[in-house]
Design an enzyme around this catalytic site. Structure first.
Site, PDB file in Angstrom:
ATOM      1  CB  SER A 170      28.974 -27.026 -49.240  1.00 16.18           C
ATOM      2  OG  SER A 170      29.946 -27.814 -49.859  1.00 16.18           O
TER       3      SER A 170
ATOM      4  CG  ASP B 161      33.827 -21.412 -52.865  1.00 10.21           C
ATOM      5  OD1 ASP B 161      34.638 -22.318 -53.113  1.00 10.21           O
ATOM      6  OD2 ASP B 161      32.689 -21.613 -52.401  1.00 10.21           O
TER       7      ASP B 161
ATOM      8  CG  HIS C 179      33.651 -24.312 -50.157  1.00  9.18           C
ATOM      9  ND1 HIS C 179      32.528 -23.917 -50.856  1.00  9.18           N
ATOM     10  CD2 HIS C 179      33.317 -25.475 -49.524  1.00  9.18           C
ATOM     11  CE1 HIS C 179      31.553 -24.805 -50.662  1.00  9.18           C
ATOM     12  NE2 HIS C 179      32.011 -25.751 -49.856  1.00  9.18           N
TER      13      HIS C 179
END
Length: 337
Positions: free
Chosen positions: A136, A289, A318
């Site tokens: 991320s 995601d 995610h």
């Protein structure tokens, strides 16, 4: 043994948008021992509201008897500047005024973060990093670093990240900042300013971290129920958690850091930028995601030379990169062999 450290740089840090930090403090951890050849460094970049202890939030990958273990590896993780878990952040005292920065804390981009990491790396005398990894926001840091200093890394592992932060992701971040700004206390220069708004911001963020199927499975409603839903209490509970452990200023700064990410800025196209990566690279995406759709990881796999793309089927969205440890371990082991 996990060790906590502080790095201080008593000189201005000139930032990408023209501002500067008068000085820099970085809180970081090391886990394991650096070998004589300094060839066993694993540098971990943490996500949005994470901290510098990866054995806490990535316990399935890092720690005793895990894939990246301190008996073999020297694991480093730095609290990203802007976050209040040990590094310079809006609640830090500005040495020029003797008061906390609060609203005057400058904008930090992903490239600014890498500039700070480089200062620490040079101070530690590390000239080669065996493995750089992050997911991320941490993955964005890893990509930027691998592009800007390609000869430094032998291996790069990227989880649930992208080459440029999407308009979709920016819209989620702006909605969260709007929630914080709507809190009347946000106008007050105080460490607790905006915290009620941040609770709402976290609730918005959770919708992007998970998905429709995740909520159906983990927050299901009972037959005939008309009130007191699990999904409602879950959103409130997660808002209270972030309120207790974080501050709205850092939340604001780091969300803007997300938005700044673009490896192609000043480097031509995204393909041009990613072509600079020389490390052996593994890109892992989570099938469900919705914040960083798997197409973004497929693009990284296509454009980074010597890259391998792997998809993990998961309903966790995610957040899968913080949950699917067994699958991620298997993928990494296969890639390493």
């Amino acid at each position: 043994m996990l060790k906590y450290h502080t790095f201080n740089h008593r000189a201005p840090i000139h930032l990408e948008d023209g501002e500067f930090l008068p000085e820099l403090e970085l809180g970081y951890t090391t886990y394991g021992e650096l070998n004589e050849e300094k060839s066993n460094v694993v540098w971990v970049c943490h996500a949005f509201t994470g901290n510098a202890n990866p054995s806490d939030w990535w316990a399935g990958l890092i720690g005793e008897n895990r894939l990246f273990n301190p008996q073999e590896h020297f694991v480093i993780c730095v609290n990203v500047p802007g976050s209040h878990y040990g590094s310079s952040n809006p609640l830090s005292v500005n040495p020029e005024t003797g008061e906390p920065y609060f609203f005057s804390f400058p904008m930090l981009t992903i490239r600014d973060v890498i500039q700070c990491f480089e200062l620490l790396r040079e101070d530690l005398g590390i000239e080669k990093i065996n493995t750089l990894m992050g997911g991320s926001l941490g993955g964005q840091q890893a990509i930027e670093w691998a592009v800007s200093n390609p000869d430094l890394f032998e291996n790069v592992i990227l989880f649930s990240t992208n080459a440029i932060h999407s308009p979709w992701g920016i819209a989620f971040n702006e909605s969260q900042r709007m929630a914080i700004a709507s809190d009347p206390t946000w106008q007050e220069p105080h460490e607790n300013a905006g915290k009620e708004g941040m609770k709402v911001a976290r609730s918005i963020a959770l919708l992007s971290y998970r998905n429709y199927e995740t909520y159906n499975r983990t927050q299901s409603r009972d037959e005939g129920q008309i009130n007191f839903f699990r999904a409602s209490t879950y959103q409130s509970y997660q808002g209270e958690k972030i309120k207790k452990r974080f501050n709205a200023y850092s939340y604001w700064v780091l969300s803007r850091m997300f938005d700044s990410h673009d490896v192609s800025r000043g480097r031509g196209t995204i393909a041009d930028a990613l072509s600079l990566v020389t490390a052996k690279t593994l890109v892992i995406g989570i099938s469900s995601d919705m914040l960083f759709p798997i197409s973004e990881q497929e693009r990284l796999g296509d454009l980074i030379p010597n890259a391998t793309f792997a998809k993990i089927d998961s309903t966790y969205g995610h957040d899968g990169f913080l949950i699917e440890f067994e699958e991620m371990t298997n993928v990494i082991k296969t890639w390493q062999s």
